[in-house]
Design an enzyme around this catalytic site. Structure first.
Site, short mmCIF file in Angstrom:
data_model
loop_
_atom_site.label_atom_id
_atom_site.label_comp_id
_atom_site.label_asym_id
_atom_site.label_seq_id
_atom_site.Cartn_x
_atom_site.Cartn_y
_atom_site.Cartn_z
N CYS A 1 -8.18 -1.21 -6.48
CA CYS A 1 -9.54 -0.65 -6.50
C CYS A 1 -9.45 0.85 -6.82
O CYS A 1 -8.49 1.52 -6.45
CB CYS A 1 -10.22 -0.85 -5.16
SG CYS A 1 -11.94 -0.26 -5.16
N ASP B 1 -11.05 3.10 -5.52
CA ASP B 1 -11.29 3.86 -4.29
C ASP B 1 -10.19 4.90 -4.04
O ASP B 1 -9.00 4.58 -4.05
CB ASP B 1 -11.34 2.87 -3.11
CG ASP B 1 -11.92 3.52 -1.86
OD1 ASP B 1 -11.37 4.56 -1.41
OD2 ASP B 1 -12.91 2.99 -1.32
N ARG C 1 -9.16 6.25 -1.54
CA ARG C 1 -8.36 6.11 -0.31
C ARG C 1 -7.24 5.08 -0.43
O ARG C 1 -6.53 4.83 0.54
CB ARG C 1 -9.30 5.72 0.85
CG ARG C 1 -10.36 6.77 1.16
CD ARG C 1 -11.47 6.22 2.01
NE ARG C 1 -12.23 5.17 1.31
CZ ARG C 1 -13.26 4.52 1.84
NH1 ARG C 1 -13.66 4.78 3.08
NH2 ARG C 1 -13.90 3.59 1.14
N HIS D 1 -9.09 -3.95 -0.69
CA HIS D 1 -9.04 -3.25 0.60
C HIS D 1 -10.28 -3.58 1.41
O HIS D 1 -11.38 -3.73 0.86
CB HIS D 1 -8.91 -1.73 0.40
CG HIS D 1 -10.10 -1.11 -0.28
ND1 HIS D 1 -11.07 -0.42 0.40
CD2 HIS D 1 -10.47 -1.09 -1.59
CE1 HIS D 1 -11.99 0.00 -0.46
NE2 HIS D 1 -11.65 -0.40 -1.66
N CYS E 1 -14.44 -2.45 1.21
CA CYS E 1 -14.60 -2.06 -0.20
C CYS E 1 -16.09 -1.86 -0.56
O CYS E 1 -16.91 -2.77 -0.39
CB CYS E 1 -13.99 -3.12 -1.12
SG CYS E 1 -14.07 -2.69 -2.87
CO CO Z 1 -12.96 -0.70 -3.21
#
Ligand code: CO
Length: 211
Positions: A42, A44, A46, A98, A101
């Site tokens: 992803c 993302d 993090r 994750h 999400c």
């Molecule tokens: Co995500």
């Protein structure tokens, strides 16, 4: 100093530190990359592939998009997959989602995110649709999101196995292994949820015979 200037400054410090620890590091890597893994994760911020797996530059070939999707018409993803499998000859392809999400959460709601995002999230809605009975039965929204995150990762791993790129590599080279993992933002731990061995049985509808 602006925020982006700090990045450039940090980069100088990092390069210096690496050079001091391993004087041939950059010379070696600039000549060749031989990663063993393709990571489909992803976007993302993090969930940085290298940091959470303790790997170094050169070890993981990376593709990231919203909610770690393997969409059959996505030329970007397919190009990365083709290059990683057929040229870099990776041994493992990892789809890593994750918990929590945002993309998965958004796909579960009814907000109009306008054309392009709607189009992307639609792929996740379709995964929900496949598992509707199970997911509708989960009352807690966070639990429901996290279960869809797991199911979505498994679905994307299946999509990989449905490509001629993977099936051809399985037939000719007995690799790569496919993995479905889910990373926990709250504890930093990765949970494996699926593994597919080279040559595994797949739905005949998606099988190519003349590879
Ligand atoms: Co995500």
């Amino acid at each position: 100093m602006t925020s982006y200037e700090k990045l450039l400054l940090e980069n100088k410090a990092w390069a210096k530190e690496v050079e001091q620890e391993d004087p041939t590091f950059f010379k070696r890597l600039s000549a060749l990359q031989t990663p063993e893994f393709l990571w489909i994760g992803c976007s993302d911020s993090r969930v940085p592939a290298d940091k959470i797996t303790g790997t170094q530059p050169g070890e993981i070939f990376v593709h990231r998009n919203i909610a770690n999707m393997v969409v059959h018409t996505d030329v970007n993803l397919l190009s990365v997959l083709d290059y990683a499998v057929n040229h870099l000859k990776v041994r493992h392809v990892i789809v890593c989602g994750h918990y929590g999400c945002g993309g998965v959460k958004a796909a579960m709601g009814n907000q109009d995110f306008k054309p392009v995002l709607n189009m992307w999230l639609r792929n996740i809605k379709d995964v929900y649709h496949v598992h509707k009975t199970e997911l509708d039965a989960i009352a807690n929204e966070d639990d429901k999101t996290d279960r869809l995150v797991e199911l979505n990762v498994k679905e994307q791993v299946s999509h990989l196995a449905q490509t001629s790129i993977i099936q051809r590599a399985w037939k000719n080279d007995n690799r790569p292994y496919l993995h479905g993992w889910v990373y926990g933002l709250k504890d930093g731990l990765i949970k494996p949820v699926m593994e597919v061995q080279p040559g595994a049985e797949i739905d005949p509808l998606y099988r190519y015979d003349d590879l």
